[in-house]
Write a protein that holds these residues in place. Structure first.
Motif, PDB file in Angstrom:
ATOM      1  N   UNK A  48       0.855  -1.036   0.082  1.00 62.25           N
ATOM      2  CA  UNK A  48       0.105  -0.020  -0.077  1.00 62.25           C
ATOM      3  C   UNK A  48       0.924   1.377  -0.040  1.00 62.25           C
ATOM      4  N   UNK A  49       0.760   2.026  -0.995  1.00 63.73           N
ATOM      5  CA  UNK A  49       1.296   3.562  -1.072  1.00 63.73           C
ATOM      6  C   UNK A  49       0.233   4.564  -0.800  1.00 63.73           C
ATOM      7  N   UNK A  50       0.472   5.463   0.267  1.00 61.00           N
ATOM      8  CA  UNK A  50      -0.138   6.418   0.639  1.00 61.00           C
ATOM      9  C   UNK A  50       0.524   7.789   0.374  1.00 61.00           C
ATOM     10  N   UNK A  51      -0.076   8.682  -0.602  1.00 60.46           N
ATOM     11  CA  UNK A  51       0.088  10.053  -0.935  1.00 60.46           C
ATOM     12  C   UNK A  51      -0.791  11.140  -0.415  1.00 60.46           C
ATOM     13  N   UNK A  52      -0.329  12.089   0.138  1.00 62.02           N
ATOM     14  CA  UNK A  52      -1.276  13.231   0.561  1.00 62.02           C
ATOM     15  C   UNK A  52      -0.519  14.689   0.439  1.00 62.02           C
ATOM     16  N   UNK A  53      -1.390  15.796   0.284  1.00 60.51           N
ATOM     17  CA  UNK A  53      -0.873  16.782   0.141  1.00 60.51           C
ATOM     18  C   UNK A  53      -2.009  17.763   0.334  1.00 60.51           C
ATOM     19  N   UNK A  54      -1.791  19.256   0.487  1.00 64.35           N
ATOM     20  CA  UNK A  54      -2.856  20.202   0.495  1.00 64.35           C
ATOM     21  C   UNK A  54      -3.903  19.905  -0.836  1.00 64.35           C
ATOM     22  N   UNK A  55      -5.130  20.006  -0.509  1.00 67.74           N
ATOM     23  CA  UNK A  55      -6.086  19.845  -1.736  1.00 67.74           C
ATOM     24  C   UNK A  55      -5.591  21.227  -2.696  1.00 67.74           C
ATOM     25  N   UNK A  56      -5.639  20.812  -4.129  1.00 71.43           N
ATOM     26  CA  UNK A  56      -5.429  21.928  -4.784  1.00 71.43           C
ATOM     27  C   UNK A  56      -4.108  22.275  -5.271  1.00 71.43           C
ATOM     28  N   UNK A  57      -3.257  21.670  -4.664  1.00 69.83           N
ATOM     29  CA  UNK A  57      -1.809  21.432  -4.968  1.00 69.83           C
ATOM     30  C   UNK A  57      -1.484  20.735  -6.324  1.00 69.83           C
ATOM     31  N   UNK A  58      -0.507  21.207  -7.069  1.00 69.67           N
ATOM     32  CA  UNK A  58      -0.293  20.299  -8.608  1.00 69.67           C
ATOM     33  C   UNK A  58       0.568  19.155  -8.031  1.00 69.67           C
ATOM     34  N   UNK A  59       0.195  18.046  -7.670  1.00 70.73           N
ATOM     35  CA  UNK A  59       0.712  16.940  -7.419  1.00 70.73           C
ATOM     36  C   UNK A  59       0.897  15.848  -8.414  1.00 70.73           C
ATOM     37  N   UNK A  60       0.162  16.005  -9.585  1.00 68.99           N
ATOM     38  CA  UNK A  60      -0.071  14.982 -10.621  1.00 68.99           C
ATOM     39  C   UNK A  60       1.121  14.373 -10.982  1.00 68.99           C
ATOM     40  N   UNK A  61       2.055  15.132 -11.540  1.00 67.35           N
ATOM     41  CA  UNK A  61       3.505  14.851 -11.889  1.00 67.35           C
ATOM     42  C   UNK A  61       4.403  14.096 -11.096  1.00 67.35           C
ATOM     43  N   UNK A  62       4.260  14.853  -9.899  1.00 62.82           N
ATOM     44  CA  UNK A  62       5.050  13.859  -8.664  1.00 62.82           C
ATOM     45  C   UNK A  62       4.642  12.604  -8.135  1.00 62.82           C
ATOM     46  N   UNK A  63       3.187  12.582  -8.041  1.00 62.64           N
ATOM     47  CA  UNK A  63       2.389  11.466  -7.646  1.00 62.64           C
ATOM     48  C   UNK A  63       2.800  10.247  -8.656  1.00 62.64           C
ATOM     49  N   UNK A  64       2.928  10.699  -9.929  1.00 56.47           N
ATOM     50  CA  UNK A  64       2.887   9.719 -10.935  1.00 56.47           C
ATOM     51  C   UNK A  64       4.164   9.147 -10.948  1.00 56.47           C
ATOM     52  N   UNK A  65       5.462   9.943 -10.887  1.00 60.19           N
ATOM     53  CA  UNK A  65       6.619   9.606 -10.618  1.00 60.19           C
ATOM     54  C   UNK A  65       6.904   8.684  -9.485  1.00 60.19           C
ATOM     55  N   UNK A  66       6.385   8.977  -8.270  1.00 62.42           N
ATOM     56  CA  UNK A  66       6.739   8.185  -7.246  1.00 62.42           C
ATOM     57  C   UNK A  66       5.920   6.674  -7.079  1.00 62.42           C
ATOM     58  N   UNK A  67       4.602   6.769  -7.746  1.00 64.28           N
ATOM     59  CA  UNK A  67       3.803   5.713  -7.883  1.00 64.28           C
ATOM     60  C   UNK A  67       4.649   4.574  -8.807  1.00 64.28           C
ATOM     61  N   UNK A  68       5.027   5.165  -9.811  1.00 61.22           N
ATOM     62  CA  UNK A  68       5.703   4.392 -11.056  1.00 61.22           C
ATOM     63  C   UNK A  68       7.175   4.041 -10.535  1.00 61.22           C
ATOM     64  N   UNK A  69       7.583   4.520  -9.319  1.00 62.19           N
ATOM     65  CA  UNK A  69       9.000   4.179  -9.139  1.00 62.19           C
ATOM     66  C   UNK A  69       9.063   2.688  -8.244  1.00 62.19           C
ATOM     67  N   UNK A  70       7.903   2.575  -7.623  1.00 55.69           N
ATOM     68  CA  UNK A  70       7.710   1.257  -7.010  1.00 55.69           C
ATOM     69  C   UNK A  70       8.232   0.020  -7.553  1.00 55.69           C
ATOM     70  N   UNK A  71       9.035  -0.650  -7.079  1.00 54.87           N
ATOM     71  CA  UNK A  71       9.320  -1.980  -7.732  1.00 54.87           C
ATOM     72  C   UNK A  71       9.322  -3.182  -6.733  1.00 54.87           C
ATOM     73  N   UNK A  72       9.163  -4.509  -7.075  1.00 54.05           N
ATOM     74  CA  UNK A  72       8.825  -5.608  -6.350  1.00 54.05           C
ATOM     75  C   UNK A  72      10.470  -6.197  -6.363  1.00 54.05           C
ATOM     76  N   UNK A  73      10.810  -6.863  -4.982  1.00 56.18           N
ATOM     77  CA  UNK A  73      11.880  -7.631  -5.023  1.00 56.18           C
ATOM     78  C   UNK A  73      11.508  -9.178  -4.665  1.00 56.18           C
TER      79      UNK A  73
END
Length: 73
Positions: A48-73
């Motif tokens: 489970x990956x949880x991301x949060x920020x103040x509502x209305x902040x422009x987080x789309x690119x950062x959250x996409x980068x973070x969520x796609x950086x997850x790797x299984x080992x």
């Protein structure tokens, strides 16, 4: 909102929701928070990956980068 999404690590469920922050200890004010939770399953394991920020902040690119950086080992 609940949606099936495809991440680099594989298929996931994305849950998007809003909440209020804890009250500020000095001003007792709260801010509205935007959340995205990604749940991934693989070989009997759950991540489970949880991301949060103040509502209305422009987080789309950062959250996409973070969520796609997850790797299984």
């Amino acid at each position: 909102a609940v949606k099936d999404v495809k991440l680099t690590a594989g298929p996931a469920v994305r849950i998007s929701y809003l909440s209020n922050s804890a009250p500020n200890p000095v001003t007792n004010k709260q801010i509205r928070l935007e959340h995205e939770r990604f749940i991934l399953f693989r070989n009997g394991k759950t991540v489970t990956l949880d991301l949060s920020a103040p509502a209305g902040a422009d987080n789309v690119d950062q959250w996409k980068l973070i969520s796609n950086s997850l790797r299984w080992r």
